[in-house]
Write a protein that holds these residues in place. Structure first.
Motif, mmCIF file in Angstrom:
data_model
loop_
_atom_site.group_PDB
_atom_site.id
_atom_site.type_symbol
_atom_site.label_atom_id
_atom_site.label_comp_id
_atom_site.label_asym_id
_atom_site.label_seq_id
_atom_site.Cartn_x
_atom_site.Cartn_y
_atom_site.Cartn_z
ATOM 1 N N HIS A 50 6.656 -59.472 36.217
ATOM 2 C CA HIS A 50 7.981 -59.590 35.608
ATOM 3 C C HIS A 50 7.915 -60.370 34.305
ATOM 4 O O HIS A 50 8.547 -59.975 33.299
ATOM 5 N N LEU A 51 7.146 -61.463 34.290
ATOM 6 C CA LEU A 51 7.039 -62.265 33.063
ATOM 7 C C LEU A 51 6.331 -61.491 31.946
ATOM 8 O O LEU A 51 6.690 -61.620 30.769
ATOM 9 N N ARG A 52 5.315 -60.713 32.298
ATOM 10 C CA ARG A 52 4.612 -59.946 31.269
ATOM 11 C C ARG A 52 5.487 -58.816 30.733
ATOM 12 O O ARG A 52 5.437 -58.489 29.543
ATOM 13 N N GLN A 53 6.250 -58.189 31.599
ATOM 14 C CA GLN A 53 7.088 -57.066 31.167
ATOM 15 C C GLN A 53 8.318 -57.531 30.403
ATOM 16 O O GLN A 53 8.915 -56.748 29.671
ATOM 17 N N HIS A 54 8.707 -58.761 30.578
ATOM 18 C CA HIS A 54 9.915 -59.275 29.921
ATOM 19 C C HIS A 54 9.539 -60.449 29.031
ATOM 20 O O HIS A 54 9.858 -61.603 29.301
ATOM 21 N N GLU A 55 8.800 -60.129 27.970
ATOM 22 C CA GLU A 55 8.329 -61.180 27.081
ATOM 23 C C GLU A 55 9.480 -61.891 26.363
ATOM 24 O O GLU A 55 9.349 -63.043 25.962
ATOM 25 N N ALA A 87 -5.594 -64.729 37.959
ATOM 26 C CA ALA A 87 -4.440 -64.101 37.313
ATOM 27 C C ALA A 87 -3.335 -65.119 37.064
ATOM 28 O O ALA A 87 -2.704 -65.131 36.001
ATOM 29 N N VAL A 88 -3.085 -65.968 38.043
ATOM 30 C CA VAL A 88 -2.057 -66.993 37.889
ATOM 31 C C VAL A 88 -2.444 -67.972 36.788
ATOM 32 O O VAL A 88 -1.624 -68.396 35.969
ATOM 33 N N ILE A 89 -3.769 -68.362 36.753
ATOM 34 C CA ILE A 89 -4.238 -69.319 35.737
ATOM 35 C C ILE A 89 -4.028 -68.733 34.347
ATOM 36 O O ILE A 89 -3.546 -69.400 33.428
ATOM 37 N N LEU A 90 -4.406 -67.480 34.167
ATOM 38 C CA LEU A 90 -4.262 -66.858 32.852
ATOM 39 C C LEU A 90 -2.794 -66.797 32.436
ATOM 40 O O LEU A 90 -2.449 -67.062 31.289
ATOM 41 N N LEU A 91 -1.937 -66.399 33.383
ATOM 42 C CA LEU A 91 -0.511 -66.321 33.060
ATOM 43 C C LEU A 91 0.032 -67.685 32.682
ATOM 44 O O LEU A 91 0.718 -67.841 31.658
ATOM 45 N N ALA A 92 -0.262 -68.705 33.485
ATOM 46 C CA ALA A 92 0.277 -70.043 33.233
ATOM 47 C C ALA A 92 -0.243 -70.592 31.919
ATOM 48 O O ALA A 92 0.500 -71.205 31.136
ATOM 49 N N SER A 94 -1.200 -68.870 29.337
ATOM 50 C CA SER A 94 -0.517 -68.145 28.268
ATOM 51 C C SER A 94 0.896 -68.658 28.066
ATOM 52 O O SER A 94 1.333 -68.879 26.936
ATOM 53 N N GLU A 95 1.626 -68.834 29.176
ATOM 54 C CA GLU A 95 3.003 -69.337 29.076
ATOM 55 C C GLU A 95 3.032 -70.728 28.443
ATOM 56 O O GLU A 95 3.943 -71.052 27.695
ATOM 57 N N MET A 96 2.014 -71.533 28.719
ATOM 58 C CA MET A 96 2.019 -72.919 28.256
ATOM 59 C C MET A 96 1.699 -73.027 26.772
ATOM 60 O O MET A 96 2.219 -73.886 26.065
ATOM 61 N N THR A 97 0.865 -72.125 26.272
ATOM 62 C CA THR A 97 0.376 -72.294 24.895
ATOM 63 C C THR A 97 0.842 -71.216 23.939
ATOM 64 O O THR A 97 0.430 -71.202 22.777
ATOM 65 N N THR A 98 1.675 -70.278 24.430
ATOM 66 C CA THR A 98 2.139 -69.206 23.543
ATOM 67 C C THR A 98 2.840 -69.761 22.314
ATOM 68 O O THR A 98 2.643 -69.297 21.186
ATOM 69 N N LEU A 114 -0.704 -74.694 36.670
ATOM 70 C CA LEU A 114 -2.143 -74.889 36.504
ATOM 71 C C LEU A 114 -2.646 -76.053 37.346
ATOM 72 O O LEU A 114 -3.722 -75.970 37.967
ATOM 73 N N VAL A 115 -1.902 -77.127 37.377
ATOM 74 C CA VAL A 115 -2.306 -78.294 38.176
ATOM 75 C C VAL A 115 -2.328 -77.940 39.645
ATOM 76 O O VAL A 115 -3.252 -78.323 40.384
ATOM 77 N N ALA A 116 -1.327 -77.163 40.093
ATOM 78 C CA ALA A 116 -1.277 -76.775 41.500
ATOM 79 C C ALA A 116 -2.480 -75.903 41.874
ATOM 80 O O ALA A 116 -3.104 -76.093 42.924
ATOM 81 N N VAL A 117 -2.825 -74.953 40.996
ATOM 82 C CA VAL A 117 -3.965 -74.091 41.280
ATOM 83 C C VAL A 117 -5.266 -74.893 41.196
ATOM 84 O O VAL A 117 -6.219 -74.690 41.958
#
Length: 1353
Positions: A50-55, A87-92, A94-98, A114-117
């Motif tokens: 959902h996050l990737r499809q709704h940038e 996958a979660v790490i990459l998404l997080a 990206s969201e953090m540094t976009t 990221l901390v949780a993972v």
């Protein structure tokens, strides 16, 4: 299928997260978390997709989804596979540094993911983060922050990466120009240092145990130089605080020699920040860490900084702490932590700095210093061990401090001392005494609540509360204190200044005693020979028993004191164990069942006195008892400021002396008590009297002898001259002493054995009482005017009388002084101010008369009447109480006085429990029942109701006898049901209710019988409260109906006659109520009043003779109407018997009979019959030698003529006149003809001359007949005939013998023109005229008259 369902559901939920309502967003977040609980990987995948499809999804909505992902990851980290984690790490990441700019919530949410993972997949997270943490390039702030957070959340996974991270970070520090990024680096260095220290502290669990501090020291020092040398000097406060927070943990990782080298600059640098920042927590925490680090390396330069450190830290600890500020509280803890570090290294320097400050003039300095002292006593116990005496001696000045906050701090220091053995040292008992003193602090006056600077309530109650808790804490939890506190705490029980500390003292002593008993150290708990300061068993018994009399004061000291007594039973006396265990248990249970508001105080004191008497009986040792009585007497002065407890102690002394067998001891103590008593105090006088009274139970003769000897002593001996110049004592003081002695005699009589009392009542008790009450001056007997002495006399007479009445021989006892005592009581009652009630003298005097009334001989009738009259006037005439603002005690005194009056009247009534006796008592109350003052009526009705209830409750009917004055009493009370005062109305109904049940009792019904009709009266009381007159009088009508149903027939007339008197009541409401009730009774029960009609009519006529209101006149008319409607002939005969000429009131009554046409016709017919019953006149000679005889009118026809005139004058008589017109016309014309030339009897002639102008109209026979005829014609509608007769002088012709025939002709002509059918009537009149020319005085037959008249017409 499940994956597709989860995906669709997640997509639906995330589409809804864009809703503007925050509540909807929260619900979506909760739903995602719940979905992740069952399907975590699918939910995480759906969120990623959902996050990737709704940038372009807004940051707040992306943040909400990322938070949901973090929650799912945290809950199911162990279930995630590596692919999902990556996958979660990459998404997080990206969201953090976009976005390079800081978007706090969004980027923080991604960082948290990221901390949780990273807690499980640390390598994967590090790989992603380090890829964005490139040397020579300033990283994104949240990359650094995430590394810092990871180091804390996964210490063992992150620390191995720290050397490379630090080597990459150090060059970046110089490149960082923005304060925000610098602050992030400082935070990261702080977290890296903390995680490193934790790693090193747990090497046994670490994955690489070869890691050493040296691995990081050089990098940390390099970073330290940048932070301390450059960044700490920044103007940005947030950056400085971040640097300070980092320097604390970093100091532990610095090389030892570098730390030693930097301390002279580092510590002053940190201390200087205290002045720049209002919030000091971060500086204090960092300083504490630096001090710990310096101590751990054995720094030699720290001592040089010690003075500055102590001054700065002491200043911080003296700053007021706002409890509402968590940082302020934490700062104080960190400061105290610093003092702990210094105390362990430099204890002497620290104490030398602290202890002199206890003498500071500033409160906060003293309080702060005491807080530090307490802290170091607890945290540096080993270092302070040898310094205990020095610390104890330094507490002397704080013990004298009066400031409440200092006191509380001292108590806390003493608590710490107790736990560490300080109080076992010399001087330790002074600390215990201080705690007890604070437990005894008196409460401060109520004032607006003030909070101290530190947020604590500085009141004495707060200090006391802390002290009470501390005393119990060290008693219950610090075993080493047992030998210090026991038996030392016993010394504080008896001194009065520790009274408020009794409850905590007793609880602590009970706990200590129980521990000693469980340890089985000794059978006896107290060794009195070991210390001369311990209270004796007699002192303990006295003190604990007396304070138990007020059991709820001082935090429930009664229960605590009794329990201590119970546990000390062996030390008090060896024989008391079993008796005290059971008795005290019952006493404690009684207190547990009550509260201070519900406990009956007198009953409780009696229980305690019974407990004492049982104790003395069990001991049965005269020596022990005498010693106890001596101790009690010695403690008396201690209670001078506590009157209630002193009074109870007097009672205890009386009980103890009563149990003593040594008469010498009893007489000695009684004499001392009389000589040392403080007679000026009321409680003292009462207590002394109670003591002598209780003692007299066993030692009556000795008590009376001591009282008599004291009365003869120098106390009353005064030098009195003509001008009363020389006096030994103040007059007022002597009166108080006399009052006390009089009261003593009363209590002695009340307590004396009844078999001994009667022989001593008059000779030894009353005689001496009255000797004290009055004295002789120059041979003249003078009685006191002192109100206290009067009150004491009245109370004592009451007690003596009551005691005599309760004697088994009272019924045969001839009380010679009874009349004299009653007379004295009445004198005192009459001397009371009539407009106020301030003392209980009236109440007690009436109570005395109540008891005297039941004794023999009986009072004379006149004396009884005087007593009733005087007491009623003394109470009922008091002014009304104000509706608001009346003190509760004043209202209670009035109610008690009224109850005393009711009891007195009931006692007097009891001597004559007959209807006649009841009527006599009500007769005394009658003026007050009809008083114009509303409050007097209300009080009188209340007293009356009480008397009737008493009569009813004590009614004993041995044979069926009539209640002959029921009607009279009901007639007195029932009109008051409409009184202007609602309370009076209700009490009146209560009186009538009681009277009806009295009648039922006299008829033979049982006392518990309930009559449905009578009970309806009580249901009517609500209607009497209603102010609406219509409702009120309707209720009165209902009352009359109920009374009418239950009233015996023979009582009806007396009820009616009494109600007739009530018609003239000054209260118009009551007068109208009497009217309503009379009407109701006459309507419903008038049929049985035939024989009483003449009496009723006579009474009505008499009532109307007095000036009356209009409604009374109408009421009388209505009564006559109702009577006539049932007994017409008797009413007519009764009214005809009224004296001639009829007065205006009699005429009014006649006119009342013309209201109803049918009744009017009956009345007219009866009057016509009366008119024809007797000859119209009789002939007589006024003198023996006179010529022709005179014609004198007979009374009955004359009265009937006058009555006819009044009835015919009423407009409502018209229909009846038309109905009886022929008979009326013939009879009245005949009456006119027979009255010509007829004179009044001589007695009526004289009466008419005397009352000229008073009668309603002239009484002359012919004129009255003519007037009646004219009135009849007018009422029959013959106005024209009357007018013509008046114009032609026909009425005057009818009155004269010469013109009578012509007048009759004119009347006949006019009447014939108006109504031809009137000819027979005219014929009768003309025939009568022809007949009267003869000499015969007899009346010819009517038929003959008619025969003679017709030819003339």
């Amino acid at each position: 299928m499940a994956k597709s369902y989860v995906k669709k559901l997640s997509a639906t939920l995330m589409d809804a997260i864009t809703d503007k309502d925050p509540l909807v967003q929260e619900q979506v977040y909760g739903a995602l978390c719940a979905l992740g609980e069952s399907q975590p990987e699918q939910t995480l995948g759906a969120c990623q997709e959902h996050l990737r499809q709704h940038e372009k999804l807004a940051h707040p909505h992306r943040t909400m989804i990322l938070k949901a992902m973090e929650a799912v990851v945290s809950s199911h980290l162990g279930r995630l596979d590596q692919g999902t984690a990556k996958a979660v790490i990459l998404l997080a990441s990206s969201e953090m540094t976009t976005v390079k700019e800081l978007v706090g919530d969004w980027q923080q949410a991604a960082s948290s993911v990221l901390v949780a993972v990273g807690r499980r997949f640390i390598n994967e997270v590090m790989e992603e983060l380090l890829g964005k943490f490139v040397p020579g390039v300033l990283p994104h702030c949240f990359v650094v922050q995430t590394l810092a957070s990871l180091s804390v959340s996964n210490v063992f996974g992150t620390v191995p990466f720290l050397p490379s991270i630090l080597s990459t970070m150090l060059p970046m520090l110089g490149l960082a120009k923005h304060d925000a990024l610098r602050a992030v680096f400082c935070c990261a260095l702080q977290r890296f240092s903390e995680s490193t220290l934790e790693y090193l502290a747990n090497l046994d669990q670490a994955p690489d145990p070869t890691v050493r501090k040296d691995t990081f020291s050089s990098d940390i020092f390099s970073a330290y130089e940048v932070l301390f040398t450059h960044w700490l000097q920044s103007r940005e406060a947030k950056l400085r605080l971040a640097v300070v927070q980092a320097l604390g943990p970093m100091s532990h990782l610095l090389p030892n020699e570098k730390l030693e080298e930097q301390l002279p600059k580092l510590i002053p640098g940190i201390l200087s920040l205290y002045k720049k920042h209002a919030e000091a927590f971060h500086m204090s925490k960092s300083l504490g860490q630096i001090l710990e680090a310096s101590v751990s390396v054995g720094s030699r330069t720290l001592e040089v900084q010690l003075d500055a450190l102590l001054a700065a830290l002491h200043a911080q600890v003296c700053v007021p702490v706002e409890l509402s500020s968590p940082l302020a509280v934490s700062n104080q803890k960190e400061v105290l932590r610093c003092f702990t570090v210094l105390a362990c290294c430099f204890p002497d320097r620290l104490l030398a700095f602290l202890l002199p400050k206890l003498d500071s003039s500033h409160e906060r300095v003293r309080v702060g210093t005491l807080q530090v002292v307490r802290h170091v006593i607890n945290s540096a116990a080993a270092q302070m061990e040898v310094r205990k005496p020095f610390i104890l001696s330094s507490m002397r000045l704080p013990l004298l401090d009066t400031n409440n906050q200092v006191k509380r701090a001292v108590v806390q220091v003493i608590s710490a001392m107790a736990h560490h053995g300080y109080l076992e040292q010399p001087g330790g008992k002074a600390m215990v005494e201080y705690i007890v003193q604070q437990c005894a602090l008196a409460p401060e006056p109520e004032q607006p609540e003030k909070l101290g600077p530190d947020g604590a309530d500085p009141s004495a109650d707060s200090v006391r509360s802390v002290s009470v808790s501390t005393l119990f804490l060290i008693s219950a939890t610090v075993d080493r204190m047992d030998n210090v506190l026991w038996p030392y705490l016993l010394e504080f029980l008896c001194p009065m200044r520790f009274t408020r500390a009794l409850s905590p003292l007793c609880r602590s002593l009970v706990h200590l005693a129980l521990k000693r008993q469980e340890a089985g150290t000794d059978a006896v708990l107290i060794h009195y020979d070991s210390s001369g300061t311990l209270p004796s068993p007699y002192a303990l018994t006295t003190r604990l028993l007396v304070v138990s009399a007020s059991p709820y004061l001082g935090d429930g000291r009664g229960v605590a004191a009794l329990r201590l007594l119970s546990i000390l039973h062996r030390d008090i006396h060896p024989s008391l164990g079993q008796q005290w265990r059971s008795a005290i248990c019952l006493l404690v249970e009684h207190l547990d069942e009550h509260t201070q508001e519900t406990l009956p105080q007198k009953e409780w004191e009696e229980k305690l006195l019974t407990f004492l008497q049982d104790t003395l009986a069990v001991v049965s040792d005269n020596t022990w008892i005498c010693q106890l009585s001596l101790e009690m007497c010695q403690q008396l002065p201690c209670y001078n400021g506590v009157p209630w407890e002193k009074t109870f102690l007097y009672k205890c002394i009386g009980s103890t002396l009563g149990a003593a067998s040594s008469k010498v001891t009893v007489r000695k103590h009684l004499r001392e008590l009389l000589e040392t008593a403080r007679f000026q105090e009321e409680a003292e006088r009462e207590g002394l009297a109670s003591c002598l009274g209780i003692c007299a139970v066993s030692h009556l003769d000795d008590t009376l002898a001591q009282l008599a000897d004291f009365t003869k002593s120098d106390v009353f001996r005064k030098s009195i001259g003509i001008f009363n110049i020389f006096k030994d004592r103040n007059e007022s003081e002597v009166e108080k002493v006399k009052g006390a002695l009089v009261l003593c005699y009363g209590h002695v009589a009340a307590r004396a054995p009844r078999e001994l009392l009667l022989a001593r009542a008059e000779a030894d008790i009353l005689r001496n009482m009255f000797q004290c009450f009055s004295r002789k001056v120059l041979g003249i007997k003078v009685e006191t005017k002192d109100p206290t002495l009067k009150l004491c006399l009245v109370q004592s007479v009451c007690m003596v009388s009551q005691a005599i009445c309760s004697s088994p021989q009272a019924s045969t006892f001839h009380f010679a002084q009874k009349a004299e005592l009653v007379a004295r009581m009445m004198e005192l009652i009459k001397a009371e101010p009539p407009d106020s009630l301030t003392t209980p003298l009236r109440k007690k005097a009436m109570a005395a008369c109540t008891y005297l009334a039941s004794l023999e001989p009986a009072l004379d009738e006149q004396v009884r009447a005087d007593v009733v009259h005087g007491c009623l006037r003394s109470v009922l005439a008091l002014p009304p109480e104000p509706e608001a603002g009346v003190p509760c005690s004043q209202e209670s005194l009035y109610l008690d006085t009224v109850r005393a009056l009711e009891k007195l009247l009931a006692a007097l009534l009891h001597r004559n429990m007959t209807p006649q006796g009841l009527q006599l008592m009500v007769a005394h109350l009658l003026p007050w029942i009809k008083s114009p003052q509303g409050h007097e009526r209300e009080r009188a009705l209340g007293v009356s109701a009480g008397l009737l209830r008493h009569f009813l409750e004590h009614l004993h009917v041995s044979a069926l006898v009539p209640f002959h004055n029921l009607g009279l009493l009901v007639g007195l009370f029932s009109p008051r049901c409409a009184d202007l005062w609602p309370a009076t109305r209700q009490k009146a109904v209560g009186c009538v209710h009681s009277l009806l049940y009295l009648q039922l009792g006299y008829e033979g019904f049982a006392r518990d019988y309930r009559d449905d009709v009578a009970e309806r009266l009580l249901a009517l009381q609500d209607g009497l409260v209603h102010p609406d007159p219509a409702v009120l009088f309707h209720t009165c009508h209902s009352v009359a109906q109920i009374v009418g149903k239950r009233l015996p027939p023979d009582q009806l007339i007396s009820l009616l006659l009494t109600l007739f008197e009530g018609l003239g009541d000054p209260d118009k409401n009551c007068s109208r109520a009497a009217t309503v009730m009379v009407s109701c009774l006459l309507r419903e029960r008038g049929a049985m009043l035939l024989e009483k009609v003449p009496e009723i009519v006579s009474v009505l006529r008499c009532r109307l003779q007095e000036p009356q209101e209009e409604h009374v006149l109408k009421a009388a008319q209505h009564c006559v109407y109702l009577l006539a409607s049932q007994h017409c002939a008797t009413v007519v005969s009764s009214l005809l018997g009224s004296p001639l000429p009829f007065d205006s009131h009699t005429c009014t009554l006649w006119r009342a009979l013309a209201v109803d046409p049918s009744l009017t016709a009956q009345v007219l017919g009866l009057l016509l019959e009366k008119l024809a019953r007797d000859v119209p006149f009789k002939e007589s000679r006024p003198f023996l030698l006179s010529g022709a005889p005179e014609r004198v009118a007979t009374l009955l026809p004359l009265a009937a003529t006058c009555a006819l005139f009044e009835v015919l004058s009423a407009p409502a008589a018209g229909p009846a006149v038309l109905e009886l017109y022929p008979e009326l016309f013939a009879a009245l014309l005949l009456r006119v003809s027979c009255s010509v030339g007829v004179q009044l009897p001589r007695n009526l002639q004289a009466k008419e001359r005397r009352g000229a102008g008073l009668a309603a109209r002239a009484l002359e026979p012919c004129s009255s007949a003519v007037d009646t005829l004219r009135a009849m014609l007018l009422r029959a509608g013959s106005e024209e005939v009357v007018k013509v007769m008046a114009l032609e002088g026909g009425w005057e012709l009818l009155r004269t013998p010469e013109g009578h025939e012509e007048g009759v002709a004119q009347l006949a002509q006019g009447e014939a023109w108006r109504e031809p059918l009137a000819a027979p009537c005219l014929g009768q009149g003309t025939a009568l005229f022809c007949h009267q020319r003869g000499v015969c005085g007899t009346k010819p037959p009517v038929g003959r008259q008619v025969g003679h008249c017709l030819p003339c017409l």
